[in-house]
Design an enzyme around this catalytic site. Structure first.
Site, PDB file in Angstrom:
ATOM      1  N   ALA A  66       0.874  -1.175   0.000  1.00 34.15           N
ATOM      2  CA  ALA A  66       0.000   0.000   0.000  1.00 34.15           C
ATOM      3  C   ALA A  66       0.908   1.220   0.000  1.00 34.15           C
ATOM      4  O   ALA A  66       2.048   1.146   0.474  1.00 34.15           O
ATOM      5  CB  ALA A  66      -0.868  -0.015   1.250  1.00 34.15           C
ATOM      6  N   GLY A 112       0.427  -4.990   0.798  1.00 28.44           N
ATOM      7  CA  GLY A 112      -0.751  -5.015  -0.075  1.00 28.44           C
ATOM      8  C   GLY A 112      -0.489  -5.704  -1.404  1.00 28.44           C
ATOM      9  O   GLY A 112      -1.430  -6.206  -2.035  1.00 28.44           O
ATOM     10  N   GLU A 115      -0.875  -9.291  -0.627  1.00 30.86           N
ATOM     11  CA  GLU A 115      -2.304  -9.479  -0.321  1.00 30.86           C
ATOM     12  C   GLU A 115      -3.135  -9.497  -1.610  1.00 30.86           C
ATOM     13  O   GLU A 115      -4.078 -10.269  -1.745  1.00 30.86           O
ATOM     14  CB  GLU A 115      -2.781  -8.379   0.633  1.00 30.86           C
ATOM     15  CG  GLU A 115      -2.179  -8.548   2.027  1.00 30.86           C
ATOM     16  CD  GLU A 115      -2.511  -7.390   2.954  1.00 30.86           C
ATOM     17  OE1 GLU A 115      -2.158  -6.232   2.626  1.00 30.86           O
ATOM     18  OE2 GLU A 115      -3.131  -7.626   4.006  1.00 30.86           O
ATOM     19  N   GLU A 135       4.421  -5.407   7.296  1.00 33.65           N
ATOM     20  CA  GLU A 135       3.704  -4.320   7.972  1.00 33.65           C
ATOM     21  C   GLU A 135       4.144  -4.071   9.413  1.00 33.65           C
ATOM     22  O   GLU A 135       4.158  -2.930   9.864  1.00 33.65           O
ATOM     23  CB  GLU A 135       2.185  -4.583   7.939  1.00 33.65           C
ATOM     24  CG  GLU A 135       1.532  -4.297   6.598  1.00 33.65           C
ATOM     25  CD  GLU A 135       1.553  -5.477   5.634  1.00 33.65           C
ATOM     26  OE1 GLU A 135       2.324  -6.447   5.868  1.00 33.65           O
ATOM     27  OE2 GLU A 135       0.805  -5.440   4.640  1.00 33.65           O
TER      28      GLU A 135
END
Ligand code: COA
Length: 257
Positions: A66, A112, A115, A135
């Site tokens: 992200a 992300g 993911e 993260e």
């Protein structure tokens, strides 16, 4: 449709969606997530598209996570909303798409990025790919489904280790843990995925959509996978593809779905 952060290309029955922010290692900002949602939605309703390949531009990254610059000043409420909206718009959306999605992991797939790759129906990686959920090194946890999908794919213990260490798996290790189905040379990645996609595209897309639903149902707590399978199996008998598939078999010819 004009996009600023992604490229969409269709050849025959195969669409390729490429995340295209190479100077930011294809990090997922809000605009990219929205564009991806739109592109997946459009591809899913377009009956000429039977398989979608998802990849990142250039050779360094699939998606490096992200976009950290967008959430660095978020508070508790903003953080929760970021995860919820992202899961709805992209990650759960891709997982439940009726069109098969293959993630072609061409480099870093972090946070992300991993993911998103795990939301695809299956994954192929290039030899230079590296995967992880780093993260906790930023003081946060995976928020786009990583804590749920990673243990299901590689087992709880290894997922715990990967998340807690914020480490990265090499492509070979990812193959070993069945996080990816194949590892191929970088230049072979898209041709290899296209070959797989072509095989898929010869089969019944309505039956494949039912299979996706039934397999996914087995990983949910709110519905029963066996019951979903029975229902989807029954539904197949009402499709034109079922008539064509069984007729073609009996007539000793290839089906034309
Ligand atoms: N969000 C925002 N920008 C990112 C990013 C992310 N997740 N990942 C990389 N970038 C940006 C960098 O800030 C840099 O931008 P700049 O040139 O404007 O400074 C550019 O992409 C290139 O990255 P850089 O870090 O210089 O490349 P590198 O080869 O030294 O390192 C990584 C590559 C992948 C190891 C490193 O970029 C990284 O750790 N990224 C973050 C991974 C992460 O924690 N993801 C989870 C987020 S929740």
């Amino acid at each position: 449709m004009n996009y600023s952060n992604i490229l969409v290309n269709q050849e025959g029955a195969i669409a390729t969606i490429t995340i295209n922010r190479p100077t930011k290692l294809n990090a997922l900002n809000k605009a990219t997530i929205e564009e991806l949602h739109q592109a997946f939605k459009n591809a899913d309703v377009d009956k000429s598209i039977r398989v979608i390949i998802l990849t990142g531009s250039e050779t360094k990254a699939f998606v490096a996570g992200a976009d950290i610059s967008e959430f660095a000043d978020f508070d508790v409420k903003n953080g929760g909303e970021l995860a919820q909206k992202g899961q709805e718009l992209l990650f759960n959306f891709v997982e439940n798409l009726s069109t098969p999605v293959i993630a072609a992991i061409n480099g870093f797939a972090l946070g992300g990025g991993l993911e998103l790759a795990m939301s695809a129906h299956f994954r192929v990686a290039s030899t230079n790919a590296k995967m992880g959920l780093p993260e906790v090194s930023l003081g946060v946890i995976p928020g786009y489904g990583g804590t749920q999908r990673l243990p299901k794919l590689i087992g709880k213990g290894k997922a715990m280790e990967l998340i807690m260490t914020a480490g990265m798996l090499t492509a070979a290790e990812s193959l070993n843990y069945k996080l990816v189905n194949y590892v191929v040379e970088q230049e072979e990645l898209l041709p290899f995925c296209i070959k797989l996609a072509s095989k898929i595209s010869n089969n019944s897309s309505t039956a494949i959509a039912s299979a996706i639903k039934a397999v996914n149902a087995g990983y949910r707590n709110d519905i029963n996978g066996f019951e979903t399978e029975i229902q989807e199996f029954g539904n197949c008998f009402g499709t034109a593809d079922f008539k064509e598939g069984t007729t073609a078999f009996l007539e000793k010819r290839r089906p034309n779905f």
